[in-house]
Design a protein around this motif. Structure first.
Motif, mmCIF file in Angstrom:
data_model
loop_
_atom_site.group_PDB
_atom_site.id
_atom_site.type_symbol
_atom_site.label_atom_id
_atom_site.label_comp_id
_atom_site.label_asym_id
_atom_site.label_seq_id
_atom_site.Cartn_x
_atom_site.Cartn_y
_atom_site.Cartn_z
ATOM 1 N N ASN A 1 0.442 -1.215 -0.292
ATOM 2 C CA ASN A 1 0.028 -0.492 0.293
ATOM 3 C C ASN A 1 0.870 1.362 -0.591
ATOM 4 N N GLU A 2 2.237 1.289 0.536
ATOM 5 C CA GLU A 2 2.593 2.138 0.301
ATOM 6 C C GLU A 2 3.661 2.204 -0.936
ATOM 7 N N LYS A 3 4.569 1.338 -1.139
ATOM 8 C CA LYS A 3 4.554 1.502 -2.253
ATOM 9 C C LYS A 3 3.512 2.096 -3.733
ATOM 10 N N ILE B 1 3.336 5.715 -2.797
ATOM 11 C CA ILE B 1 4.984 6.716 -3.476
ATOM 12 C C ILE B 1 4.478 6.699 -4.919
ATOM 13 N N TYR B 2 4.030 5.836 -6.058
ATOM 14 C CA TYR B 2 3.971 5.574 -7.277
ATOM 15 C C TYR B 2 2.770 6.654 -7.318
ATOM 16 N N LEU B 3 1.842 7.016 -6.405
ATOM 17 C CA LEU B 3 0.741 8.352 -6.537
ATOM 18 C C LEU B 3 1.169 9.666 -6.369
#
Length: 416
Positions: free
Chosen positions: A241-243, A246-248
């Protein structure tokens, strides 16, 4: 606890506070007009090496050769150019003091305390930034200070707020420029993500929020590069979810900037030749180009400090038709070192930063190289030749070990 033990426990905190706060990189001690704070800084810098020399009992032969060689190179530049201004003495003083601090405090301790300080300063700066946006009238209760360029700011002592509305409200923290603040924050972010054994996500969040609030284009780009390096660097730092978040983040940030006219003009106006802010972009280009031209004229021993200042303005008129001055415009730490002190001096500092990146942040060649490029990009954004922080990182890259027999290493165990 004896007085000696107490001093050894608090000394690292005092030294880190001096490195971060009583520094050429801060507004009060670096660029504030009047000279009171700078006099305190100079007095402290001249006095501090004495107790450090007494307490640093182990200096390897290679370390002694390194610091001696750098001082000799500075002396050669000064003598060969018949230039004997105080800047050379101050540069030597900063080098010696930085070397002694790096020898006295292991990097393990330095990294831990540096991130703690930046976290605290970061929270304070975000609070002040929010107050400046939402309740600006409160700032009138605080004194006004002026920097050497005539820019007025409200002095909250643990944060500075720019009064000039043309510059917009930007999070500067205690530093002289948002661009300097973003360098400290990005180094703290790098240490948190790549050096620390366990990731303190509160630190990471605060550092990212502070970097965004500086509205530094270079700062945000570097932060994006750091986060991408952490994602693909082989370390299981973030959850799925954190990844995704970060992409968002870049998409949300670009959308926010594009649809906010004031911020969009502040960021993208630098790229528009018809914008008054385009001068900022021109200054950045000049800060890279002109020192390289200067370096080609004096490749061996450098032009020296006085000739560099004279040539910078002359070359600016020849190349750009604008009388740009070195003070305030020559903001590229790396090219400035090559131009003022010659190839050998500049190359040693580049190599030191590369060794720091490799030893401390990542041993994977691709990630090391990418982080090193980001490091060069940051220090090419502001002139930090006289910064204790910049020079300490350089020396950590060269020191043979992160600890020595008399280093402050026990503080980690005592303070968790």
């Amino acid at each position: 606890m004896s007085k000696l033990s107490l001093f050894k426990n608090i000394a690292p905190y005092i030294l880190l506070f001096i490195v971060i706060y009583i520094s050429d990189d801060t507004f009060l001690f670096g660029t504030a007009e009047g000279g009171l704070f700078s006099k305190v800084k100079y007095m402290l810098y001249y006095m501090l090496p004495i107790p450090l020399i007494i307490n640093v009992r182990f200096v390897s032969k290679s370390d002694a050769i390194l610091i001696a060689f750098l001082i000799i190179l500075i002396a050669i530049t000064s003598i060969s150019n018949f230039d004997f201004r105080g800047g050379y003495v101050y540069q030597v003083l900063v080098l010696i003091l930085s070397f002694l601090i790096a020898k006295k405090i292991s990097f393990q301790v330095f990294a831990k305390l540096f991130c703690q300080f930046m976290y605290i300063f970061g929270i304070i700066s975000l609070i002040v930034f929010a107050v400046a946006l939402l309740f600006p009238s409160i700032l009138t209760f605080f004194p006004v200070v002026t920097n050497i360029s005539g820019l007025e700011s409200h002095n909250l002592f643990l944060a500075i707020v720019n009064i000039d509305e043309g510059h917009g409200v930007r999070n500067t923290g205690v530093f002289r420029e948002p661009g300097v603040y973003m360098i400290y924050l990005n180094i703290a972010l790098m240490i948190s993500l790549f050096y620390s054994k366990s990731i303190n996500k509160k630190y990471v969040i605060i550092f990212i929020l502070c970097i965004i609030s500086t509205l530094s284009t270079a700062g945000v780009v570097v932060t994006g590069g750091v986060l991408l390096s952490a994602l693909f660097g082989g370390k299981n730092v973030f959850s799925k979810n954190e990844k995704r978040l970060i992409y968002l983040i870049p998409i949300l940030l670009v959308a926010f900037i594009v649809y906010n006219e004031g911020i969009s003009d502040l960021v993208f106006g630098k790229l528009n030749k018809d914008s008054g802010k385009y001068v900022s972009t021109l200054s950045r280009i000049a800060s890279l180009h002109i020192p390289l031209v200067n370096f080609m004229d004096y490749p061996i021993v450098g032009s020296g400090l006085s000739q560099f200042n004279f040539d910078f303005e002359r070359q600016a008129m020849l190349l750009y038709g604008i009388p740009l001055k070195a003070d305030g415009t020559a903001t590229n730490t790396i090219t400035n070192k090559f131009a003022t002190y010659g190839f050998t001096f500049g190359a040693i500092f580049m190599y030191g930063l590369f060794r720091f990146t490799k030893k401390v942040l990542s041993r994977r060649l691709i990630i090391t190289f990418f982080l090193f490029v980001l490091m060069l990009a940051m220090f090419s954004n502001e002139d930090m030749r006289y910064s204790l922080f910049f020079n300490i990182l350089f020396f950590y890259g060269f020191l043979t070990a992160n600890t020595n027999p008399n280093a402050y290493t026990n503080i980690i165990n005592k303070n968790g």
